[in-house]
Structures are given as structure tokens and as C-alpha cells.
Design a protein around this motif. Structure first.
Motif, mmCIF file in Angstrom:
data_model
loop_
_atom_site.group_PDB
_atom_site.id
_atom_site.type_symbol
_atom_site.label_atom_id
_atom_site.label_comp_id
_atom_site.label_asym_id
_atom_site.label_seq_id
_atom_site.Cartn_x
_atom_site.Cartn_y
_atom_site.Cartn_z
ATOM 1 N N GLY A 1 0.807 -1.212 0.000
ATOM 2 C CA GLY A 1 0.000 0.000 0.000
ATOM 3 C C GLY A 1 0.843 1.266 0.000
ATOM 4 O O GLY A 1 0.367 2.342 -0.346
ATOM 5 N N ALA A 2 2.120 1.149 0.357
ATOM 6 C CA ALA A 2 3.014 2.307 0.392
ATOM 7 C C ALA A 2 3.787 2.507 -0.910
ATOM 8 O O ALA A 2 4.395 3.561 -1.110
ATOM 9 N N ILE A 3 3.762 1.527 -1.800
ATOM 10 C CA ILE A 3 4.577 1.594 -3.014
ATOM 11 C C ILE A 3 4.261 2.799 -3.897
ATOM 12 O O ILE A 3 5.183 3.484 -4.342
ATOM 13 N N PRO A 4 2.993 3.120 -4.169
ATOM 14 C CA PRO A 4 2.741 4.286 -5.027
ATOM 15 C C PRO A 4 3.310 5.587 -4.457
ATOM 16 O O PRO A 4 3.804 6.434 -5.200
ATOM 17 N N PHE A 5 3.281 5.726 -3.163
ATOM 18 C CA PHE A 5 3.817 6.925 -2.514
ATOM 19 C C PHE A 5 5.341 6.963 -2.639
ATOM 20 O O PHE A 5 5.924 8.000 -2.941
ATOM 21 N N ALA A 6 5.974 5.826 -2.392
ATOM 22 C CA ALA A 6 7.432 5.750 -2.465
ATOM 23 C C ALA A 6 7.923 5.949 -3.896
ATOM 24 O O ALA A 6 8.959 6.574 -4.122
ATOM 25 N N ALA A 7 7.177 5.437 -4.852
ATOM 26 C CA ALA A 7 7.567 5.603 -6.256
ATOM 27 C C ALA A 7 7.444 7.057 -6.700
ATOM 28 O O ALA A 7 8.259 7.545 -7.487
ATOM 29 N N ALA A 8 6.450 7.758 -6.184
ATOM 30 C CA ALA A 8 6.214 9.142 -6.583
ATOM 31 C C ALA A 8 7.186 10.124 -5.932
ATOM 32 O O ALA A 8 7.519 11.154 -6.517
ATOM 33 N N ASP A 9 7.646 9.824 -4.732
ATOM 34 C CA ASP A 9 8.503 10.760 -3.989
ATOM 35 C C ASP A 9 9.469 9.985 -3.090
ATOM 36 O O ASP A 9 9.391 10.055 -1.862
ATOM 37 N N PRO A 10 10.402 9.242 -3.676
ATOM 38 C CA PRO A 10 11.242 8.346 -2.879
ATOM 39 C C PRO A 10 12.146 9.037 -1.864
ATOM 40 O O PRO A 10 12.397 8.492 -0.793
ATOM 41 N N PHE A 11 12.626 10.232 -2.171
ATOM 42 C CA PHE A 11 13.588 10.883 -1.278
ATOM 43 C C PHE A 11 12.960 11.415 0.010
ATOM 44 O O PHE A 11 13.664 11.667 0.979
ATOM 45 N N ARG A 12 11.664 11.576 0.034
ATOM 46 C CA ARG A 12 10.992 12.010 1.251
ATOM 47 C C ARG A 12 10.233 10.866 1.915
ATOM 48 O O ARG A 12 10.205 10.757 3.134
ATOM 49 N N VAL A 13 9.632 10.014 1.120
ATOM 50 C CA VAL A 13 8.803 8.939 1.669
ATOM 51 C C VAL A 13 9.648 7.817 2.270
ATOM 52 O O VAL A 13 9.408 7.398 3.409
ATOM 53 N N ILE A 14 10.628 7.324 1.535
ATOM 54 C CA ILE A 14 11.374 6.156 2.003
ATOM 55 C C ILE A 14 12.105 6.409 3.328
ATOM 56 O O ILE A 14 11.962 5.611 4.262
ATOM 57 N N PRO A 15 12.865 7.504 3.476
ATOM 58 C CA PRO A 15 13.515 7.725 4.780
ATOM 59 C C PRO A 15 12.516 7.875 5.935
ATOM 60 O O PRO A 15 12.769 7.403 7.047
ATOM 61 N N SER A 16 11.379 8.495 5.669
ATOM 62 C CA SER A 16 10.359 8.666 6.708
ATOM 63 C C SER A 16 9.820 7.316 7.157
ATOM 64 O O SER A 16 9.660 7.061 8.356
ATOM 65 N N MET A 17 9.544 6.461 6.190
ATOM 66 C CA MET A 17 9.005 5.142 6.518
ATOM 67 C C MET A 17 10.051 4.254 7.182
ATOM 68 O O MET A 17 9.739 3.458 8.064
ATOM 69 N N MET A 18 11.304 4.409 6.773
ATOM 70 C CA MET A 18 12.386 3.655 7.422
ATOM 71 C C MET A 18 12.507 4.044 8.896
ATOM 72 O O MET A 18 12.673 3.176 9.756
ATOM 73 N N ALA A 19 12.409 5.324 9.170
ATOM 74 C CA ALA A 19 12.506 5.794 10.558
ATOM 75 C C ALA A 19 11.339 5.268 11.390
ATOM 76 O O ALA A 19 11.532 4.771 12.504
ATOM 77 N N GLY A 20 10.130 5.371 10.850
ATOM 78 C CA GLY A 20 8.963 4.861 11.579
ATOM 79 C C GLY A 20 9.034 3.358 11.798
ATOM 80 O O GLY A 20 8.717 2.859 12.887
ATOM 81 N N GLY A 21 9.478 2.626 10.793
ATOM 82 C CA GLY A 21 9.624 1.176 10.922
ATOM 83 C C GLY A 21 10.702 0.800 11.925
ATOM 84 O O GLY A 21 10.549 -0.153 12.695
ATOM 85 N N ALA A 22 11.798 1.561 11.932
ATOM 86 C CA ALA A 22 12.874 1.293 12.885
ATOM 87 C C ALA A 22 12.415 1.522 14.322
ATOM 88 O O ALA A 22 12.710 0.726 15.217
ATOM 89 N N VAL A 23 11.678 2.596 14.532
ATOM 90 C CA VAL A 23 11.144 2.880 15.871
ATOM 91 C C VAL A 23 10.201 1.757 16.296
ATOM 92 O O VAL A 23 10.260 1.257 17.422
ATOM 93 N N THR A 24 9.348 1.328 15.378
ATOM 94 C CA THR A 24 8.403 0.247 15.670
ATOM 95 C C THR A 24 9.133 -1.035 16.038
ATOM 96 O O THR A 24 8.810 -1.683 17.038
ATOM 97 N N GLY A 25 10.108 -1.410 15.224
ATOM 98 C CA GLY A 25 10.860 -2.629 15.493
ATOM 99 C C GLY A 25 11.605 -2.567 16.811
ATOM 100 O O GLY A 25 11.642 -3.545 17.566
ATOM 101 N N ALA A 26 12.192 -1.404 17.111
ATOM 102 C CA ALA A 26 12.932 -1.248 18.362
ATOM 103 C C ALA A 26 12.005 -1.377 19.569
ATOM 104 O O ALA A 26 12.332 -2.068 20.545
ATOM 105 N N ILE A 27 10.852 -0.755 19.494
ATOM 106 C CA ILE A 27 9.895 -0.848 20.609
ATOM 107 C C ILE A 27 9.403 -2.280 20.758
ATOM 108 O O ILE A 27 9.327 -2.816 21.869
ATOM 109 N N SER A 28 9.084 -2.913 19.646
ATOM 110 C CA SER A 28 8.602 -4.292 19.675
ATOM 111 C C SER A 28 9.632 -5.216 20.326
ATOM 112 O O SER A 28 9.285 -6.035 21.182
ATOM 113 N N MET A 29 10.877 -5.089 19.941
ATOM 114 C CA MET A 29 11.930 -5.942 20.513
ATOM 115 C C MET A 29 12.180 -5.597 21.979
ATOM 116 O O MET A 29 12.349 -6.487 22.804
ATOM 117 N N ALA A 30 12.204 -4.303 22.293
ATOM 118 C CA ALA A 30 12.472 -3.886 23.671
ATOM 119 C C ALA A 30 11.394 -4.376 24.637
ATOM 120 O O ALA A 30 11.677 -4.678 25.790
#
Length: 133
Positions: free
Chosen positions: A50-79
Motif C-alpha cells: 500500500g506504500a509503493i505508489p507513494f514511495a515511487a512518486a517521492d522516494p527521497f521524502r517517503v522512504i527515509p520517513s518510513m524507514m525511521a517509523g519502521g525502525a522505531v516500531t521494530g525497536a519498541i517491539s523488541m524492547a
């Protein structure tokens, strides 16, 4: 625990982008706004596509934002020692998640981080474009 972190992190991008299109419609194209209407359901189902169209349209803003949110999620989940006995399914496999409250918390926090970042990055780019025009 790793599967829980993977699933929670994979749910963040489409949910965050759906939230961002709801909060700041003006930053997204009409097609992205339409995609945002269904992206939340895809995210809750752990369908990251569901995120692919957004990432394809604006990769330099969307991808780093989603990476940060995913990293925070994974860190909290593991912690918080969240575990998953199901490799896929999102919210539809809550019965297979250990510490559901922590799983939900991780997703909510990561979604907020990703949505805020993408909104900030897109707003900044829009201001720069308007200033040069």
C-alpha cells in the motif's frame, strides 16, 4: 520476537501514509489521496504494498520517513519482548501475538513518527518550491 518486529514494522508505512494523506491532503496528489483511503486497511493486514505508489512518486521524502517509523516500531517491539507465532496477517492474527498491547503501542508510535516525518519533509519541499516560483 523477530517476526513480531518484522510484521509490526511492515504495517507502519501504509498506515502512516494513509494518516498523512488524511492530516495534510494538500501535500499529496489526488491519486495519492485516493490511495491513502485504502492504504490503512492494507497496513492493518500487513500488506506493505500500500506504500509503493507513494514511495515511487517521492522516494527521497517517503522512504527515509518510513524507514525511521519502521525502525522505531521494530525497536519498541523488541524492547518490549513482543512475540508472534504467525508470520503474516497483521491485526487479524492478534490471537498469535504475545503482549498485544506492546505490539499495538509499537505500531502506533512508529506510525506517528513516520507520518510526522513525511508530512514535515513534504511541507518543506512544498515551501521551497513555492519560494522559488
Amino acid at each position: 520476537q523477530i517476526m513480531a518486529a518484522v510484521m509490526a514494522s511492515g504495517m507502519v508505512a501504509p498506515i502512516a501514509l494513509s494518516l498523512a494523506t488524511f492530516i495534510r491532503k494538500s501535500l499529496f496528489t489526488p491519486a495519492e489521496q485516493e490511495n491513502g483511503k485504502s492504504a490503512w486497511l492494507l497496513g492493518l493486514s500487513f500488506v506493505s504494498e500500500g506504500a509503493i505508489p507513494f514511495a515511487a512518486a517521492d522516494p527521497f521524502r517517503v522512504i527515509p520517513s518510513m524507514m525511521a517509523g519502521g525502525a522505531v516500531t521494530g525497536a519498541i517491539s523488541m524492547a518490549l519482548s513482543v512475540g508472534s507465532r504467525a508470520p503474516h496477517g497483521g491485526v487479524f492474527v492478534f490471537f498469535a501475538i504475545d503482549r498485544v498491547w506492546a505490539f499495538i503501542l509499537a505500531i502506533v508510535v512508529g506510525t506517528i513518527v513516520a507520518a510526522l516525518l513525511v508530512t514535515i519533509f513534504k511541507a518543506s519541499a512544498k515551501r521551497k518550491a513555492e519560494a522559488t516560483a
